[in-house]
Design a protein around this motif. Structure first.
Motif, PDB file in Angstrom:
ATOM      1  N   LEU A 259     -11.991  28.982 -62.817  1.00 28.24           N
ATOM      2  CA  LEU A 259     -12.575  28.795 -61.496  1.00 28.24           C
ATOM      3  C   LEU A 259     -13.099  30.126 -60.990  1.00 28.24           C
ATOM      4  CD1 LEU A 259      -9.853  26.500 -59.867  1.00 28.24           C
ATOM      5  CD2 LEU A 259     -11.865  25.843 -61.183  1.00 28.24           C
ATOM      6  N   THR A 260     -14.059  30.054 -60.101  1.00 27.55           N
ATOM      7  CA  THR A 260     -14.622  31.281 -59.547  1.00 27.55           C
ATOM      8  C   THR A 260     -13.679  31.871 -58.510  1.00 27.55           C
ATOM      9  OG1 THR A 260     -15.788  30.156 -57.749  1.00 27.55           O
ATOM     10  CG2 THR A 260     -16.933  30.332 -59.875  1.00 27.55           C
ATOM     11  N   ASP A 261     -13.860  33.167 -58.255  1.00 26.03           N
ATOM     12  CA  ASP A 261     -13.058  33.818 -57.231  1.00 26.03           C
ATOM     13  C   ASP A 261     -13.265  33.146 -55.877  1.00 26.03           C
ATOM     14  OD1 ASP A 261     -12.408  35.466 -59.283  1.00 26.03           O
ATOM     15  OD2 ASP A 261     -13.228  37.310 -58.415  1.00 26.03           O
TER      16      ASP A 261
ATOM     17  N   GLU B 211     -13.888  30.003 -55.231  1.00 25.19           N
ATOM     18  CA  GLU B 211     -13.136  28.746 -55.156  1.00 25.19           C
ATOM     19  C   GLU B 211     -11.659  29.014 -54.898  1.00 25.19           C
ATOM     20  OE1 GLU B 211     -15.199  25.539 -58.050  1.00 25.19           O
ATOM     21  OE2 GLU B 211     -14.722  27.455 -59.018  1.00 25.19           O
TER      22      GLU B 211
ATOM     23  N   ARG C 119      -8.755  42.095 -57.412  1.00 26.57           N
ATOM     24  CA  ARG C 119      -8.730  41.487 -58.749  1.00 26.57           C
ATOM     25  C   ARG C 119      -8.020  42.447 -59.688  1.00 26.57           C
ATOM     26  NH1 ARG C 119     -11.817  37.382 -61.124  1.00 26.57           N
ATOM     27  NH2 ARG C 119     -11.970  37.479 -63.399  1.00 26.57           N
TER      28      ARG C 119
ATOM     29  N   PRO D 276      -7.334  32.616 -62.430  1.00 22.90           N
ATOM     30  CA  PRO D 276      -8.671  31.994 -62.422  1.00 22.90           C
ATOM     31  C   PRO D 276      -8.867  30.964 -63.528  1.00 22.90           C
ATOM     32  CG  PRO D 276      -8.825  34.393 -62.214  1.00 22.90           C
ATOM     33  CD  PRO D 276      -7.418  34.075 -62.598  1.00 22.90           C
TER      34      PRO D 276
END
Length: 508
Positions: free
Chosen positions: A354-356, A358, A376, A419
């Motif tokens: 998943l994207t950051d 989301e 991150r 992620p």
């Protein structure tokens, strides 16, 4: 006042030095052999790939068979005793539903336990040993949802523990692990006190023994410093007034006493005494999912997900139903632990993460009005790191990269979000971060420069442990000599003069 320091150190040492020596010996064993557990790697390795043929009933039928008022916290499809099975977790309870018939399993009998053992170790002889609630290798609270447990022995001496609710093998304990653990974790954690009449007081006993040992060690350091001549030596020319074994104890205490103190004190902290590290208002994580785990959120059938994952090159051993920020996914996991996500709306897109954005939207829903601090992590740091698999928490997955999200809630909570799957792989509040310093760092020396260079970590732990053993074993022998000493003469008799520098006892 000094005399009371001596007396308290003496009698606490007589009572505790042998126990502390056993703690050091068992700690050395635990560096290489941990308490038995079934790791995710071992669990996945014994599972066959899921088959889309003759499988599986819809999720709506599964939830109806569970017949629970609330939605489950987690749902997964796996293979148990050679048959596909849905496993649903409701808090501290696990329910099982047959994936072919859609019927809820009322319980797991001896025959099913044997079948689970044969799946775990195909081709091996099995011997059923009965149903039990707890034994020496199943004290972990992580097994509470599966009790009582069926115990099955393989022909090589390995013990397998099978959940009476799900039918899964939830723990394995090899003969080698058990042999070493009698001298390792079982002894280190004072598990001889578990399972009997003292079980309810086990935690308090460990806490107060550790507290007494901490006081004894601190007094020993004070006494050692008081008896050491820093400026002017004794008449004998030595800095210590003792000789023989007492001198070894004195010098060893000065050299390694601080390390012993940190180990005993951090062992005390590992018990979370008096709930020092417990957060009274933990962060409510329900909003992270964004919705309850209901059937209407997952229109994609399980067999279709299995087929799509296989076509994409992932032979799923398990399927997990997952909600992140209100969006539903089916997560496939293969034998190596590799994962992939399929959006449950059935659009056919295979995701490897998943994207950051989301993940942050899902995290923001926990505290909508708050500005989050986000970073991150592409490498381990002091608060997020991996340990060897056999160590106490080493089986917990610590993937990289992860997102660290910091909240300004009363507990000052940090979340670590994966992620790849959208799952929360770590949660640290202020109390847990304090425990990280007072327990994990001081007790296991969880410091990255050492952990990432194991020969250095091993060498340091051995050196410090042998120093602690020197103090504790010499203290044990001195205490034994003290107990064997003949009673002192009557106070009316004259006491012989003492020659400075010739004493062989630590106490006046």
């Amino acid at each position: 006042m000094k005399r009371y320091f001596y007396l308290w150190h003496r009698w606490l040492g007589i009572g505790l030095c042998l126990l502390m020596a056993l703690w050091f010996v068992s700690g050395l064993v635990m560096m290489y052999v941990g308490y038995p557990k079934l790791t995710p790697r071992e669990h996945l390795a014994q599972l066959p790939a899921l088959s889309a043929e003759d499988c599986c009933v819809p999720l709506a039928q599964v939830l109806a068979a569970a017949d629970e008022r609330q939605a489950p916290a987690a749902v997964r499809l796996t293979t148990v005793a050679g048959q596909p099975r849905y496993l649903l977790r409701y808090g501290q309870r696990v329910l099982a539903v047959d994936a072919r018939s859609g019927q809820r399993l009322a319980g797991v009998d001896e025959q099913a336990a044997r079948a689970a053992a044969r799946q775990f170790a195909p081709g091996r002889g099995v011997s059923y040993q009965g149903l039990l609630d707890e034994d020496a290798w199943t004290h972990s609270r992580a097994l509470d949802a599966d009790r009582p447990l069926h115990r099955v022995e393989l022909d090589d001496g390995t013990l397998l523990y099978v959940s009476s609710h799900s039918g899964e093998v939830v723990r394995d304990a090899t003969a080698s692990e058990r042999s070493w653990n009698w001298l390792g974790a079982w002894l280190h954690w004072l598990y001889p006190l578990r399972g009997g009449t003292l079980d309810r007081w086990w935690g308090d006993i460990v806490i107060y023994l550790s507290l007494a040992a901490t006081l004894m060690t601190l007094l020993g350091i004070v006494v050692g410093l008081l008896r050491w001549r820093f400026a002017k030596p004794y008449r004998s020319g030595a800095r210590s007034p003792y000789r023989g074994l007492a001198r070894w104890h004195h010098i060893g205490g000065l050299a390694f006493g601080a390390l012993v103190l940190t180990w005993i004190f951090s062992g005390l902290m590992s018990m979370n005494p008096w709930r020092l590290f417990t957060t009274p208002t933990p962060l409510d994580m329900a909003a992270y999912q964004g919705a309850e785990l209901r059937a209407d959120a997952f229109p994609l059938p399980a067999q279709q997900a299995i087929t799509r994952l296989r076509e994409a090159g992932l032979n799923a051993r398990e399927l997990h139903w997952r909600l992140v920020g209100g969006r539903a996914y089916l997560q496939g996991v293969d034998a190596s632990g590799a994962t992939a996500l399929l959006p449950a709306d059935g659009d056919g897109t295979l995701l490897h993460g998943l994207t950051d954005a989301e993940l942050l939207r899902a995290a923001q829903a926990i505290r909508p009005q708050e500005r989050l601090q986000v970073e991150r992590l592409n490498a381990y740091d002091f608060y997020y790191y991996a340990r060897a698999e056999h160590s106490m928490l080493g089986h917990l997955e610590r993937p990289l990269p992860v997102l660290r999200v910091r909240f300004d809630d009363p507990a000052q909570t940090w979340l670590h979000l994966d992620p790849r799957t959208g799952s929360v792989v770590g949660r640290l509040d202020a109390g847990q971060r304090t425990s990280r310093w007072l327990f994990a760092l001081l007790h296991s020396w969880d410091w990255l420069p050492l952990l990432q260079n194991r020969p250095l970590w091993d060498g340091w732990m051995w050196l410090a442990s042998l120093g602690g053993l020197l103090i504790c074993l010499s203290g044990t022998l001195l205490g034994w000599r003290r107990l064997r000493r003949r009673p002192r003469p009557s106070p009316s008799r004259a006491r012989p003069a003492r020659s400075a520098g010739r004493r062989d006892t630590l106490y006046p």
